[in-house]
Design an enzyme around this catalytic site. Structure first.
Site, PDB file in Angstrom:
ATOM      1  N   SER A   1      -1.994  -0.390   8.001  1.00  0.00           N
ATOM      2  CA  SER A   1      -2.054   0.322   9.283  1.00  0.00           C
ATOM      3  C   SER A   1      -3.483   0.636   9.706  1.00  0.00           C
ATOM      4  O   SER A   1      -3.840   0.499  10.885  1.00  0.00           O
ATOM      5  CB  SER A   1      -1.240   1.613   9.208  1.00  0.00           C
TER       6      SER A   1
ATOM      7  N   HIS B   1      -4.770   6.130  10.148  1.00  0.00           N
ATOM      8  CA  HIS B   1      -4.782   5.411  11.429  1.00  0.00           C
ATOM      9  C   HIS B   1      -6.061   5.694  12.207  1.00  0.00           C
ATOM     10  O   HIS B   1      -6.719   4.779  12.708  1.00  0.00           O
ATOM     11  CB  HIS B   1      -3.571   5.827  12.270  1.00  0.00           C
TER      12      HIS B   1
END
Length: 522
Positions: A296, A347
């Site tokens: 991610s 993230h």
């Protein structure tokens, strides 16, 4: 007669050249008769679409019919672009104005009647009143339209101007296309294959959702990183927790990766992807004590690289992929902040890492040494500072969550001495919770240190009097010490708190059988 018409033909192409070379418009359609040209520059709010028409207008109703036709075409363009409203600047180049009243048709925009979302503002430029037409254009565009105009032009002049306009447009389009063709997506597909292969390996070795398996294969685990396993900043990029996690990240990489790799080229993409992935793991190391893994952070790094592309080529970005990229990015960030299981720190770290890495490598065949050096120094400073902060604040001795995870991992491995050392070290320099004391008592029972286990269980009950496991384990210790009454007292307390637990009730029954002989012995 042909010579007289050349001035209007020249004006048509000279205006087109002005719009494409000085105003940044693109040619989107040139009709076969080469008398009608549609131009586009969507970032220009006043006139995102310009339509040029070289036609002699004899009557104003001819102009009106053409304006309505333009609005109808403009409505189709608006729907194709997905815009709420669209303004079209409609420019007529005519030898003479219509012979009847026409001015009122130019005063206010014509609104397409179906939906009232497309408007057409028209300007008339004629042989003898071109300066007034230029002024009207300048007002509509809020930018000066002016260039010298002679009375007559030869056919060669017109052809030369047409060639210059089309050459400039073709050259601009070629340069833009080159930006998107710097590399085929080799590493994108390579990383997708690696992700799937590693996932299958995890499944064969104990399962991709098994904590021990994840830690064994290199998931981000703060205590091990603190103990020197620095490679855990890299390996989590290739691990995924469960099939859904793998599927989502692989799909995201499939859509984002090729665009980034084509813009930046293969080697630059490789550096951006890995740097962003590592940055995401570092951010997770700092802000999240939980075990984590996944691509991610690296995928958010692709978003970051595209934001750098937007910084350098804003017009091209917003005209092509910009709206969709920003929409998907905002959606993912909102999703990350609202779903607790998502490692949002990773993230955001990946997003920043991708942006910084793109600044360091810049674009193929386009060097900006000072800017690249600045990005490199800023990146080095952020990484160094983040690691320094992370190692100071994520120590096993100062983070209970990490301490418990590490101890539980040792317990799973039946390495009770190591688990005991970790928890004891933490307890000496912090204020442990009941959970820590209970874990310590469990390990001490396994190690045969019943006296210490009893002390810690009494501490647990003092801190959390509603924990049935503590009473149950204490009852077992008292039974081991032949203190059946106290054993029964604690076992009954465990049953009182959790009557559905069969083993608690079984222990009470066993102690009741022992009590008569115990009383008789006294």
């Amino acid at each position: 007669m042909g010579v007289l018409n050349n001035k209007e033909d020249y004006l048509f192409w000279r205006l087109a050249y002005f719009f494409v070379s000085e105003q940044g418009y693109r040619i989107v359609q040139l009709f076969d008769n080469q008398k009608e040209l549609w131009l586009e520059r969507l970032e220009n709010k006043k006139a995102p679409i310009i339509r040029l028409l070289r036609q002699d207008l004899d009557w104003s109703n001819t102009m009106q019919r053409d304006i309505e036709f333009t609005a109808s075409n403009g409505e189709k363009v608006r729907k194709q672009l997905g815009r709420g409203e669209l303004s079209i600047l409609n420019v007529y180049i005519s030898q003479y104005p219509p012979v009847d009243e026409y001015e009122f048709r130019l005063v206010r925009p014509f609104i397409f009647p179906q939906g009232n979302k497309t408007s057409v503002s028209s300007v008339l430029i004629t042989r003898d009143q071109y300066e007034e037409g230029f002024k009207s254009l300048s007002t509509r565009l809020e930018s000066e339209v002016s260039f010298p105009v002679h009375e007559e032009y030869s056919e060669q002049d017109v052809n030369a101007q047409k060639k210059a306009t089309l050459d400039f447009a073709i050259q601009s389009a070629r340069k833009e296309k080159e930006i998107f063709t710097n590399g085929k997506p080799f590493f994108t597909y390579f990383f997708m294959i690696i992700q799937v292969a590693v996932f299958l390996l995890l499944e064969l070795q104990g399962g991709s959702t098994n904590t021990s398996t994840l830690i064994k294969f290199g998931a981000k685990f703060n205590p091990y990183i603190y103990d020197g396993e620095w490679w855990r900043f890299i390996t989590p990029i290739f691990l995924h927790i469960g099939f859904l996690h793998l599927a989502m990240n692989t799909l995201a990489l499939y859509f984002l990766g090729p665009a980034v790799e084509r813009i930046f080229g293969n080697l630059r993409f490789l550096l951006i992807y890995l740097f962003a992935g590592i940055s995401g793991v570092i951010a997770s190391f700092i802000f999240s004590p939980n075990i984590s893994a996944g691509a991610s952070g690296a995928i958010f790094g692709c978003f970051g690289a595209l934001l750098y592309f937007a910084l350098i080529y804003p017009k091209l970005f917003f005209r092509t992929m910009g709206p969709s990229v920003i929409t998907v990015l905002v959606f993912n960030l909102i999703f990350g902040f609202t779903v607790s299981i998502v490692d949002n720190a990773g993230h955001l770290g990946g997003l920043a890492g991708g942006f910084l890495a793109a600044g360091i490598v810049h674009f193929p065949k386009k060097k900006k040494p000072f800017l690249q050096l600045l990005f490199l120094l800023v990146s080095a400073g952020i990484i160094y500072g983040s690691l320094l902060y992370g190692f100071e604040h994520s120590k096993t001795g100062g983070n209970e969550s990490s301490t418990m995870m590490l101890a539980q991992e040792y317990i799973k491995q039946e390495n009770y001495e190591q688990a005991y050392a970790v928890l004891t070290k933490y307890a000496e320099s912090n204020q442990p919770s009941a959970e820590v004391y209970f874990a310590l008592s469990f390990i001490e029972i396994k190690l045969g240190e019943l006296k210490d286990a009893k002390t810690h269980l009494l501490k647990v009950i003092e801190m959390d009097p509603d924990l049935p496991e503590a009473y149950y384990n204490l009852a077992l210790i008292y039974l081991e010490e032949n203190d059946v009454l106290k054993a029964k007292e604690n076992a009954e307390k465990a049953v009182e708190i959790r009557p559905s637990q069969q083993e608690y009730a079984d222990l009470v029954q066993e102690l009741n059988r022992l009590l008569p002989s115990s009383d008789g012995g006294e």
